[in-house]
Motif scaffolding. Structure first.
Motif, short mmCIF file in Angstrom:
data_model
loop_
_atom_site.label_atom_id
_atom_site.label_comp_id
_atom_site.label_asym_id
_atom_site.label_seq_id
_atom_site.Cartn_x
_atom_site.Cartn_y
_atom_site.Cartn_z
N ARG A 172 2.33 4.75 -9.86
CA ARG A 172 1.31 5.73 -9.45
C ARG A 172 1.00 5.62 -7.96
O ARG A 172 0.62 6.61 -7.32
CB ARG A 172 0.03 5.52 -10.25
CG ARG A 172 0.12 5.95 -11.69
CD ARG A 172 -1.27 6.06 -12.31
NE ARG A 172 -1.18 6.34 -13.73
CZ ARG A 172 -1.32 5.43 -14.68
NH1 ARG A 172 -1.56 4.18 -14.34
NH2 ARG A 172 -1.23 5.76 -15.96
N SER A 173 1.16 4.42 -7.40
CA SER A 173 0.85 4.23 -5.98
C SER A 173 2.05 3.81 -5.15
O SER A 173 2.00 3.87 -3.92
CB SER A 173 -0.26 3.19 -5.81
OG SER A 173 0.11 1.95 -6.41
N PHE A 174 3.13 3.36 -5.79
CA PHE A 174 4.33 2.95 -5.06
C PHE A 174 5.44 3.98 -5.27
O PHE A 174 5.88 4.21 -6.39
CB PHE A 174 4.81 1.57 -5.52
CG PHE A 174 6.01 1.08 -4.76
CD1 PHE A 174 5.91 0.70 -3.44
CD2 PHE A 174 7.26 1.00 -5.38
CE1 PHE A 174 7.02 0.26 -2.73
CE2 PHE A 174 8.36 0.56 -4.70
CZ PHE A 174 8.25 0.18 -3.36
N PRO A 175 5.94 4.59 -4.18
CA PRO A 175 6.89 5.72 -4.31
C PRO A 175 8.34 5.29 -4.48
O PRO A 175 9.20 5.62 -3.67
CB PRO A 175 6.68 6.47 -2.99
CG PRO A 175 6.36 5.39 -2.01
CD PRO A 175 5.55 4.37 -2.77
N ALA A 176 8.62 4.56 -5.55
CA ALA A 176 9.99 4.07 -5.76
C ALA A 176 10.95 5.22 -6.03
O ALA A 176 10.66 6.09 -6.84
CB ALA A 176 10.02 3.08 -6.91
#
Length: 218
Positions: A172-176
């Motif tokens: 949700r917060s890390f754009p992998a």
């Protein structure tokens, strides 16, 4: 202890479930009186609790929007990353992703290691995560040190005790743009769950089993 598989529910099933629970309760009050209605209501309440405890809504996993000029990769370490050859493989994957994202980019890939605080069955039901979080932190430290031998800068965090939930929370917060699992245990169900619900590549790298300790001669 065998892990119970979650019940996967489609969102449109919720109104039907509510209707299926409410109708028998109303009918019991109508035809069996208050006693029958309360008994059916208690059974329905127990069924709701069991269903809620095991329910997993089969919706796509949301991922934060990635920057245009940097490749981001999430590495999920359900087993410690201690093999230098495995670290080199991760470096190759990250390098290829960075070149595909922007061939002329000078920024290093953004790597995040996630260590789910996987727990034993009894400790999970007792909500005791102390040992699980300690083990996850140790796994994280070992993995970061191994990646450093491959000249990879990474950061890490400990996640939820449920591996799928830990991945979902982190993305949700890390754009992998890619997810890699490091595992040596049978977690095919959890990995397949993530792969089915995620709209980007998911790889699995098998961690070698730890070497057996030498036996002392007598």
């Amino acid at each position: 202890m065998r892990r119970l598989e979650p019940v996967r529910l489609k969102p449109w099933l919720l109104p039907l479930i509510v209707l299926a629970i409410a109708v028998p309760i109303v009918a019991a009050f109508e035809f069996a009186g208050p006693g029958g209605g309360l008994a059916v209501g208690a059974i329905a309440a127990a069924a709701i609790l069991v269903l809620a405890a095991r329910a997993k809504f089969d919706e796509p996993i949301e991922v934060a929007s990635p920057p245009a000029d940097r490749f981001s990769m999430l590495v999920v370490v359900t087993s410690p990353l201690e093999d230098p050859h495995l670290a080199a493989t991760i470096a190759e994957i990250a390098g290829a992703g960075a070149r595909a994202t922007r061939p002329d980019a000078e920024r290093a890939p953004d790597l995040l290691l996630l260590a789910p605080a996987t727990n034993t069955g009894i400790a999970h039901w007792l909500s005791d995560l102390r040992q699980a979080r300690f083990d996850a932190q140790r796994r994280l430290t070992l993995s970061l040190a191994t990646l450093a031998t491959a000249d990879l800068d990474a950061r890490g965090e400990v996640g939820d005790s449920d591996t799928v939930q830990a991945v979902e929370d982190t993305l949700r917060s890390f754009p992998a743009q890619e997810v890699v699992f490091i595992t040596r245990h049978d977690q095919a169900g959890e990995i397949e769950d993530v792969r089915r619900r995620l709209d980007r590549p998911v790889r699995v790298l098998e961690a070698p089993a730890p070497a057996a300790a030498p036996q002392r001669s007598t």
